[in-house]
Design a protein around this motif. Sequence first.
Motif, PDB file in Angstrom:
ATOM      1  N   GLY A   1      41.362  35.976  42.802  1.00  8.97           N
ATOM      2  CA  GLY A   1      40.240  36.912  42.937  1.00  8.97           C
ATOM      3  C   GLY A   1      40.315  38.032  41.911  1.00  8.97           C
ATOM      4  O   GLY A   1      39.314  38.415  41.311  1.00  8.97           O
ATOM      5  N   PHE A   2      41.513  38.545  41.689  1.00  6.16           N
ATOM      6  CA  PHE A   2      41.699  39.582  40.671  1.00  6.16           C
ATOM      7  C   PHE A   2      41.256  39.044  39.318  1.00  6.16           C
ATOM      8  O   PHE A   2      40.566  39.717  38.548  1.00  6.16           O
ATOM      9  CB  PHE A   2      43.168  40.006  40.580  1.00  6.16           C
ATOM     10  CG  PHE A   2      43.631  40.913  41.689  1.00  6.16           C
ATOM     11  CD1 PHE A   2      44.981  41.149  41.895  1.00  6.16           C
ATOM     12  CD2 PHE A   2      42.726  41.539  42.533  1.00  6.16           C
ATOM     13  CE1 PHE A   2      45.425  41.986  42.920  1.00  6.16           C
ATOM     14  CE2 PHE A   2      43.156  42.366  43.566  1.00  6.16           C
ATOM     15  CZ  PHE A   2      44.506  42.591  43.749  1.00  6.16           C
TER      16      PHE A   2
ATOM     17  N   ILE B   1      37.461  38.841  39.053  1.00  3.32           N
ATOM     18  CA  ILE B   1      36.856  40.170  38.926  1.00  3.32           C
ATOM     19  C   ILE B   1      37.065  40.710  37.517  1.00  3.32           C
ATOM     20  O   ILE B   1      36.140  41.254  36.900  1.00  3.32           O
ATOM     21  CB  ILE B   1      37.447  41.147  39.969  1.00  3.32           C
ATOM     22  CG1 ILE B   1      36.949  40.777  41.367  1.00  3.32           C
ATOM     23  CG2 ILE B   1      37.061  42.592  39.662  1.00  3.32           C
ATOM     24  CD1 ILE B   1      37.690  41.469  42.476  1.00  3.32           C
TER      25      ILE B   1
ATOM     26  N   MET C   1      35.492  48.416  38.307  1.00  3.37           N
ATOM     27  CA  MET C   1      36.365  47.250  38.400  1.00  3.37           C
ATOM     28  C   MET C   1      37.556  47.563  39.308  1.00  3.37           C
ATOM     29  O   MET C   1      37.977  46.729  40.116  1.00  3.37           O
ATOM     30  CB  MET C   1      36.861  46.827  37.016  1.00  3.37           C
ATOM     31  CG  MET C   1      37.599  45.485  37.043  1.00  3.37           C
ATOM     32  SD  MET C   1      38.348  45.028  35.480  1.00  3.37           S
ATOM     33  CE  MET C   1      36.905  44.617  34.545  1.00  3.37           C
TER      34      MET C   1
ATOM     35  N   TRP D   1      38.825  43.610  46.989  1.00  2.00           N
ATOM     36  CA  TRP D   1      39.295  42.223  47.162  1.00  2.00           C
ATOM     37  C   TRP D   1      40.668  42.211  47.819  1.00  2.00           C
ATOM     38  O   TRP D   1      40.930  41.410  48.719  1.00  2.00           O
ATOM     39  CB  TRP D   1      39.335  41.500  45.813  1.00  2.00           C
ATOM     40  CG  TRP D   1      39.844  40.091  45.912  1.00  2.00           C
ATOM     41  CD1 TRP D   1      40.987  39.588  45.371  1.00  2.00           C
ATOM     42  CD2 TRP D   1      39.243  39.005  46.627  1.00  2.00           C
ATOM     43  NE1 TRP D   1      41.142  38.261  45.690  1.00  2.00           N
ATOM     44  CE2 TRP D   1      40.078  37.875  46.467  1.00  2.00           C
ATOM     45  CE3 TRP D   1      38.086  38.865  47.384  1.00  2.00           C
ATOM     46  CZ2 TRP D   1      39.791  36.631  47.038  1.00  2.00           C
ATOM     47  CZ3 TRP D   1      37.801  37.628  47.949  1.00  2.00           C
ATOM     48  CH2 TRP D   1      38.649  36.543  47.776  1.00  2.00           C
TER      49      TRP D   1
ATOM     50  N   GLN E   1      36.468  47.270  42.827  1.00  2.00           N
ATOM     51  CA  GLN E   1      36.306  45.868  43.244  1.00  2.00           C
ATOM     52  C   GLN E   1      37.657  45.184  43.465  1.00  2.00           C
ATOM     53  O   GLN E   1      37.814  44.409  44.406  1.00  2.00           O
ATOM     54  CB  GLN E   1      35.509  45.093  42.191  1.00  2.00           C
ATOM     55  CG  GLN E   1      34.035  45.444  42.202  1.00  2.00           C
ATOM     56  CD  GLN E   1      33.254  44.633  41.206  1.00  2.00           C
ATOM     57  OE1 GLN E   1      33.638  44.511  40.040  1.00  2.00           O
ATOM     58  NE2 GLN E   1      32.141  44.083  41.637  1.00  2.00           N
ATOM     59  N   LEU E   2      38.620  45.506  42.605  1.00  2.48           N
ATOM     60  CA  LEU E   2      39.962  44.943  42.780  1.00  2.48           C
ATOM     61  C   LEU E   2      40.556  45.418  44.104  1.00  2.48           C
ATOM     62  O   LEU E   2      41.150  44.640  44.854  1.00  2.48           O
ATOM     63  CB  LEU E   2      40.873  45.355  41.612  1.00  2.48           C
ATOM     64  CG  LEU E   2      40.550  44.744  40.251  1.00  2.48           C
ATOM     65  CD1 LEU E   2      41.377  45.388  39.149  1.00  2.48           C
ATOM     66  CD2 LEU E   2      40.779  43.244  40.256  1.00  2.48           C
TER      67      LEU E   2
ATOM     68  N   LEU F   1      33.436  45.736  47.250  1.00  7.33           N
ATOM     69  CA  LEU F   1      33.197  44.599  46.371  1.00  7.33           C
ATOM     70  C   LEU F   1      31.720  44.493  45.984  1.00  7.33           C
ATOM     71  O   LEU F   1      31.384  44.177  44.842  1.00  7.33           O
ATOM     72  CB  LEU F   1      33.624  43.317  47.099  1.00  7.33           C
ATOM     73  CG  LEU F   1      34.046  42.119  46.260  1.00  7.33           C
ATOM     74  CD1 LEU F   1      35.191  42.471  45.340  1.00  7.33           C
ATOM     75  CD2 LEU F   1      34.445  40.964  47.162  1.00  7.33           C
ATOM     76  N   THR F   2      30.830  44.783  46.922  1.00  3.28           N
ATOM     77  CA  THR F   2      29.402  44.586  46.676  1.00  3.28           C
ATOM     78  C   THR F   2      28.714  45.821  46.098  1.00  3.28           C
ATOM     79  O   THR F   2      27.692  45.698  45.433  1.00  3.28           O
ATOM     80  CB  THR F   2      28.679  44.176  47.972  1.00  3.28           C
ATOM     81  OG1 THR F   2      28.969  45.140  48.990  1.00  3.28           O
ATOM     82  CG2 THR F   2      29.137  42.802  48.445  1.00  3.28           C
TER      83      THR F   2
ATOM     84  N   GLU G   1      34.912  38.563  35.006  1.00  4.40           N
ATOM     85  CA  GLU G   1      33.484  38.858  35.129  1.00  4.40           C
ATOM     86  C   GLU G   1      33.148  40.244  34.606  1.00  4.40           C
ATOM     87  O   GLU G   1      32.055  40.485  34.091  1.00  4.40           O
ATOM     88  CB  GLU G   1      33.043  38.757  36.599  1.00  4.40           C
ATOM     89  CG  GLU G   1      32.990  37.350  37.142  1.00  4.40           C
ATOM     90  CD  GLU G   1      31.958  36.489  36.465  1.00  4.40           C
ATOM     91  OE1 GLU G   1      30.824  36.962  36.231  1.00  4.40           O
ATOM     92  OE2 GLU G   1      32.282  35.335  36.125  1.00  4.40           O
ATOM     93  N   GLY G   2      34.074  41.161  34.760  1.00  3.39           N
ATOM     94  CA  GLY G   2      33.793  42.549  34.375  1.00  3.39           C
ATOM     95  C   GLY G   2      34.353  42.902  33.015  1.00  3.39           C
ATOM     96  O   GLY G   2      34.519  44.068  32.706  1.00  3.39           O
TER      97      GLY G   2
END
Lengths: 139, 131
Positions: free
Chosen positions: A18-19, A22, B48, B55, B51-52, B25-26, A25-26
């Motif tokens: 998942g990291f 992310i 970012m 997650w 988001q990390l 995350l969203t 994508e970023g």
Amino acid sequence: MINTRHLGIIGLILLFTGFGVIIFEGRPSEILEREAESALSNAPIPSTTPTPSTTPSEQTNGTSYTIANVATHATKSDCWSAINGQVYDLTSFVSRHPGGAKRIENLCGIDGSDMFSRQHKNSKRVQSTLVLLKIGSLI
Amino acid sequence: MNQRSTLLIRYSLTALFLWFGFQQLTDPSSWITFLPSWTGYFPIPGEMLIQLNGWFEIVAATMLGLGIWTRLVAGVLGLHLIGIAASVGGAVGMRDLALGLCTVAITLSHPDAQTLDQRLKDKQPVTPTTS
């Protein structure tokens, strides 16, 4: 026989996958531009069909701004600054600046090249943080 | 601690971390102001980082809910939340501190019978001992 160690390892694999997603994508727009350029140089010769032009709002780093444009984004919640010929959106960085939010607020809406260079002239780490905030160039 | 109490606390905290994880995350831009200033040293965009973190909370909460490495995951989540509480401060920090300590309490107690840790342990064949 499956035990919690196996499940825990699966959880860790999921976490790091998942990291990776992310981060991939970023990835910063400069890397995206380089990828786009290399894709274009490898692309076949285009047909004569005219391609639609992209509006400035659809571009990221390819957009140019005047200092007057930058001056309209001069608040803490909407903070742009021109530094060394490039334009940066510093809004998301205001509260994260290690030297305090005020130093960034002082750059909002103006050409902050002098202030920036005096403080961070030779810092590669700061340059690599700044490049992530770039939105265009100054004309 | 009573089995049902531990179960209730574990599921409640799972729901809490799952909810906050999905929110981060969203909609990472809403959480930017909570980032501490030392994160400015990382050449990583703030969104970012959010988001990390989101997650991480989702995966850890799922493991907590299922009861995988319960005590370890609870300890990590608890310390994580206590760190956030210390950074944020004020009334929100106080609330987060209390929640963090509740999470750490799971580390200090024996995993309840509904955790996969216990269920799979109970299914392990018992090696007979010779007297």
